[in-house]
Write an enzyme that holds these catalytic residues in place. Structure first.
Site, PDB file in Angstrom:
ATOM      1  N   GLU A  93       0.741   7.716   2.568  1.00  0.00           N
ATOM      2  CA  GLU A  93       0.939   6.810   1.425  1.00  0.00           C
ATOM      3  C   GLU A  93       1.896   5.683   1.776  1.00  0.00           C
ATOM      4  O   GLU A  93       2.708   5.268   0.948  1.00  0.00           O
ATOM      5  CB  GLU A  93       1.462   7.584   0.221  1.00  0.00           C
ATOM      6  N   ASP A 151       3.763   4.158   5.571  1.00  0.00           N
ATOM      7  CA  ASP A 151       4.875   4.405   6.484  1.00  0.00           C
ATOM      8  C   ASP A 151       6.159   3.834   5.861  1.00  0.00           C
ATOM      9  O   ASP A 151       6.170   2.722   5.334  1.00  0.00           O
ATOM     10  CB  ASP A 151       4.565   3.706   7.811  1.00  0.00           C
TER      11      ASP A 151
END
Ligand SMILES: Cc1cc2nc3c(=O)[nH]c(=O)nc-3n(C[C@H](O)[C@H](O)[C@H](O)COP(=O)(O)OP(=O)(O)OC[C@H]3O[C@@H](n4cnc5c(N)ncnc54)[C@H](O)[C@@H]3O)c2cc1C
Ligand SMILES: Cc1cc2nc3c(=O)[nH]c(=O)nc-3n(C[C@H](O)[C@H](O)[C@H](O)COP(=O)(O)OP(=O)(O)OC[C@H]3O[C@@H](n4cnc5c(N)ncnc54)[C@H](O)[C@@H]3O)c2cc1C
Lengths: 664, 664
Positions: free
Chosen positions: A424, A426
């Protein structure tokens, strides 16, 4: 010793009403009641046993997960659990599984990106689990850069179908959870090509496996991507690889809420605003923040209880040794993590509110707060997951050698948690997005544009750039406005300094790249300010229960002042506070630790975790650590025989100097 | 694609002689030659294969380790390897095993604590592995506090024996490596009781298992303590539990170099100085520092190569995307770790020298430098292992999602490395020892006692307390004396501030406990200064090879300036440097990163690690990552069948709505 509470003395020291704190932690009396009931339900059901997880080989482990998922679903149906109850049940089962992606990504993607008809067609199937879905975005070659995905979906007007294809090795889908072995369907992201043009990345519902025999459909190659970090942990999940060899799907399986392809192959935008996509992102990231508070509180609960049990040094004339939790170094490492768990809990709650607020505004076609909400959730996702990952490992270290044993629960918790820093978004890539938003906000200040929501403080930039902290004595650091101003001043000064340095570059984009390490620090400062301010706001609420608010106050200042200490350079080098004020903050922090100390076991009891959920011998509620550690050891398969397998082939010839001629 | 070097372009950019750098890294041409030869030997021997390690169940894994240990020993004998070569071989086999404790702890304990006769009796047996030994100190209840161990060794003058006993559950030996399943003997630490008195902890050689059939001897209960962090990793080691039920051993198995029990049961001190024990500690910790540089450099090598292969974003008009190593955020996270690996290498080398120096002085009965050497090794052990553990995990994060796969090598490297933060002294406990030594040194300054060795700078405390940094432009931060003075001033000011705060307490011990969190920070500052100063000293040497010294210079300043940035609060709040100077340091750091960039792949090539040793698909020398990742996936046992085990029992009934009546 059964039944003895080794921590009762600690519990009796608490200066507040633990039951009321449980309700604060849960969010409401209702939420507490549901969570408590479901937690016990799971803990008392032997089918959900998980203490053998770290010694199972991958196939057994995975089969076991399938069994638990089926059993969980069975119970959900039998007991007619509500959506909330079902989700709590999955939470307490505490084992990553394909169902996470089915409920957490597949269903929301169809809800968010499917047309009404598509929703009517697919959602009922998904709700009953007549199909199982996953979310296939990332490829071997592209994760962060979604626009770079290579899978193609080419429209064929002759047959009214899309042809899904994997043109290169790097275009193989790679990582999607639930894909490897279980999902029958997936939302697949691919470059939409029609009418001879590439319209970029769009989502498609693709059936992967036969509903009859579970075999992959023609043209589909699919499997598991192999072992991941740790034993047990995320290896219960079948993260998968997927290749398409010109697989055809009907046109109406493109998710068409925002844009469509017509029967003739024309690409059309609907009048539904594209920004809707961000709403889903705010939702998903908000759940990640709330998961962070769960994972961190769990680690803190284990380390706290064990630190109260563990004694080391300090015995004089034969008395008991010092509990390691009484060492100030232990406190200065552990208590900020406890405070962070509470802080993340409250900021998570607030994000839930934000999501509702954003959704309502979107429905009213008010997009004004969306960029801010988006930056804020991206930043908080990054901040809380990084702190939680580091915090779990710190808790493990706080348990000394025994923390390294799987039965401490901490290794698996760490291994299973850390990908939250990567999936979701980095965490560094996300902070760069926040920084971009901050730079934009700062640059618009001159034009008089008023920053909103969590960036509102930048509207007072002029004051914040030159204000001086009013702290004169240690207790001044307990004044909310004083703490807030210090954090606002720091965040403002770091942002403005970046903006000024940026303006020296003729090419803004180059400047942004060059200064990105500083920009990330400015973004962190901004996000920490949000957490501090939401904690302070929480304290403005009416909070019942003897001593409860006082404890939260203490934790709030522990959270803020430990950050101040950790990032002291930011505060002093920008002149927000003086070295003298910094040392007063430190003094105050020490005194706060002493206030936390008698309450600390009760503060982790307030999380209301069952021993099953904690999954840790060191964190047992009753503190009866040693006999249970000892017993656990003998269960290791290596102890099946006194003389180990391999003795005759390898050890004996070595001892007897007969290796030279041995065949090994 | 076999044979193509995807990183050749990177390699061609290097501005220095990589072969010469390999020699600097190895320590000498000879050391390089041995290491290179043995590294290849291990890599080319299929018996040392390790890529299946993370998927083996514990028993298989362990048996495999026994096989490798036997094979290694066989090769060592067959090839008549020298001690150095044998130790390199074990290093490259890269699998924790009972042999580590045998060679690393059992043999040194006998050498250090045994009398000449004892050495003559036991060492030849150990050298030939006719006995296998371990080191049993830690108990279930006591690790850090060795003086609190509970195992007893009571002298029985009637039979001239010691009776070894485990009086409580918590007195069970717990953790010793090699104990659980393999060792035939152990050095056991126990409270010596004779003549009705408890003389505290002493070492005894105890036989544990029969040399005939490997069964535990009467009165001995022994087993493995169970699964530890990660898959593969340290689970190849049989850390054990051990209980004694009044086990008798001859009197002459007490290690008697420093003190003896006579036939009559009298306790006598020999004239050998007790301080000798510290010599062994200096030795062991020095090896830990050098291991830290290996583990960190290995992680850095993987992350660097992969960051040069990985591209994400930044493609304009269809060109190649940006290598992620070109992002400044990536550089600011990775390059300091690269610099740290080199820094730890050199400080490790220096510690080797220190050990020799200390040993020579001990022989000459000069104990003057011992406390300083002891504090210094304790501190460096703590500093380097903490930084390495954190650094490995950071390297994993730098690899994005793929770093989470076992085949990246990073999860196992982390799991196997982290206990170094705990064993041989918990890192915080060690820093407190350093702090104690620093406080003593500072308090003796007034009496005119000259601090020696790494604390010599405190002799200039007066100057260092009030000096101001002379930095006026960014390049000034490249002057060795300027950098050194900043670090010396910071360390001095933190120590002196602690000492002043301590003096406000009437009870020094209470003060020390109360201020311990600050004291730890002062200790860290001191240790970082040591590393920086030894790196700078290294640069004073004659270092041949085109560009080699220049590269090391760059890395040295990267190391120093990133620390300065990280601990900015220390430097600015004590007035060592001004905010303006701090921002010049930051500017200089950015420019150093640009200098590292073209050389970075060559700088990790200089570690000369084989692909076998690295054990990472992401870190492959040839950079051919994607096809190999893809192939590796299919080897997972889960992919043995297309339809997973458990489909018929669990998935199908779910999809077909037949769970209600299913028996799960
Ligand atoms: C356990 C797990 C579960 C997952 N589940 C799913 C799933 O169900 N479905 C799915 O589609 N995907 C899934 N993913 C994939 C995940 O979303 C990606 O791994 C993630 O988006 C990160 O992308 P990446 O791996 O390409 O990292 P990369 O982008 O390759 O990151 C590598 C490094 O480059 C840096 N970097 C990249 N871009 C920039 C930039 N512009 N500026 C500065 N630095 C940069 C990063 O900070 C990082 O240090 C999962 C991953 C994991 C680990
Ligand atoms: C993989 C591994 C291998 C090992 N191998 C061996 C072996 O071969 N032989 C052997 O004998 N032992 C071995 N050990 C044991 C090891 O030496 C101990 O675990 C280590 O000494 C730490 O002690 P502890 O576990 O008692 O930690 P504890 O002392 O219980 O530490 C718990 C916490 O208390 C804190 N603490 C403790 N004392 C103080 C203090 N005075 N002031 C402030 N804080 C304090 C610590 O900082 C830590 O945070 C091994 C351990 C591991 C993990």
């Amino acid at each position: 010793m059964e039944g003895v509470d080794h921590l009762s003395h600690e519990r009796s020291k608490a200066q507040f009403d633990v039951d009321e704190m449980k309700i604060v932690w849960a969010g409401s009396r209702d939420a507490f009641e549901v969570s408590d009931r479901i937690g016990r339900l799971v803990a008392s059901d032997p089918a959900f046993r998980k203490d053998n997880r770290t010694i199972l080989a991958r196939k057994e482990l995975f089969k076991n997960t399938l069994r638990k998922a089926a059993h969980a679903w069975k119970r959900i149906i039998e007991l007619r659990l509500t959506e909330e109850e079902a989700s709590r049940l999955r939470f307490f089962v505490d084992e990553p599984a394909f169902t996470d992606l089915h409920w957490g990504m597949f269903v929301p993607a169809i809800k968010g990106q499917g047309t009404d008809e598509q929703q009517q067609k697919w959602l009922p199937l998904a709700y009953k689990m007549q199909i199982i879905g996953c979310y296939a975005q990332t490829e071997l070659g592209h994760g962060s850069n979604v626009q770079g995905l290579e899978t193609t979906a080419t429209f064929d007007p002759k047959t009214d179908e899309f042809i899904i294809n994997s043109p290169t090795l790097t275009s193989s889908k790679w990582w999607p959870g639930g894909l490897g072995k279980v999902s029958t369907h997936s939302v697949v992201y691919a470059r939409l090509i029609t009418d001879g043009r590439d319209y970029g990345i769009h989502g498609f519902i693709v059936q992967l496996r036969s509903l009859d025999d579970h075999l992959p459909l023609p043209g589909i190659t699919v499997g598991d991507i192999g072992n991941k970090f740790g034993s047990g942990a995320y290896n219960t999940m079948d993260n998968g690889v997927l290749r398409f060899d010109n697989v055809r799907i009907p046109r109406d399986q493109m998710l068409m809420r925002i844009s469509q392809v017509t029967r003739e192959g024309k690409y059309v935008q609907s009048n539904v605003p594209r920004q809707l996509v961000y709403g889903t992102m705010v939702y998903v990231r908000q759940t990640i923040v709330s998961d962070a508070s769960c994972a961190l509180s769990r680690a803190v609960c284990i380390a706290t209880r064990y630190s109260a049990v563990r004694r080391q040094f300090g015995s004089h004339n034969g008395g008991a040794e010092t509990q390691v939790i009484d060492y100030k170094t232990q406190q200065s490492r552990l208590f900020p993590l406890l405070a962070s768990a509470y802080a993340f809990r409250f900021v998570g709650e607030w994000l839930k509110w934000l999501y509702t607020d954003v959704t309502q505004r979107l429905q009213a076609k008010d997009f004004s707060t969306l960029p801010e909400a988006h930056a804020c959730t991206a930043g908080l996702k990054s901040l809380t997951t990084t702190a939680t990952a580091d915090g779990i490992e710190e808790c493990r270290k706080l348990c000394g050698g025994h923390g390294y044993l799987s039965c401490s629960g901490l290794p698996e918790l760490f291994a299973v948690y850390i990908p939250a820093c990567t999936y979701e978004g980095d965490n560094v890539v996300l902070l760069l997005q926040v920084a971009r938003f901050l730079m934009k906000t700062v640059s618009q200040l001159v034009s008089g544009k008023k920053p909103v929501g969590t960036t509102a403080y930048l509207g007072r930039a002029e004051h914040l750039m030159q204000c001086r902290s009013k702290v004169q004595k240690a207790e001044d650091w307990l004044i909310p406005s004083v703490v807030l101003e210090a954090f606002e001043a720091r965040a403002t000064r770091l942002s403005v300094a970046c903006a000024q340095n940026l303006s020296k570059f003729s090419n803004q984009e180059e400047g942004f790249l060059e200064l990105s390490a500083d920009l990330v620090e400015a973004a962190v400062a901004h996000c920490q300010l949000i957490v501090v301010s939401k904690f302070i706001e929480k304290l403005q609420e009416d909070i019942p229960g003897k001593g409860v608010k006082e404890q939260l106050q203490t934790l709030c200042y522990v959270y803020a002042l430990h950050l101040l200490h950790k990032h002291l350079g930011d505060f002093t080098s920008t002149g927000c506070i003086t070295p003298k004020q910094a040392s007063l903050a430190n003094e105050q922090l020490r005194s706060l630790y002493s206030q936390v100390r008698p309450n600390v076991v009760a503060l982790v009891d307030a999380f209301n975790y069952t021993d099953h959920y904690l999954g840790s011998i060191l964190g047992r509620y009753d503190g009866n650590v040693y006999p249970n550690l000892y017993e656990e050891a003998w269960k290791d398969p290596l102890n099946d025989s006194v003389v180990p397998d391999g003795y005759h082939e390898y050890i004996r010839p070595m001892l007897k100097q007969q290796l030279r001629n041995a065949r090994l």
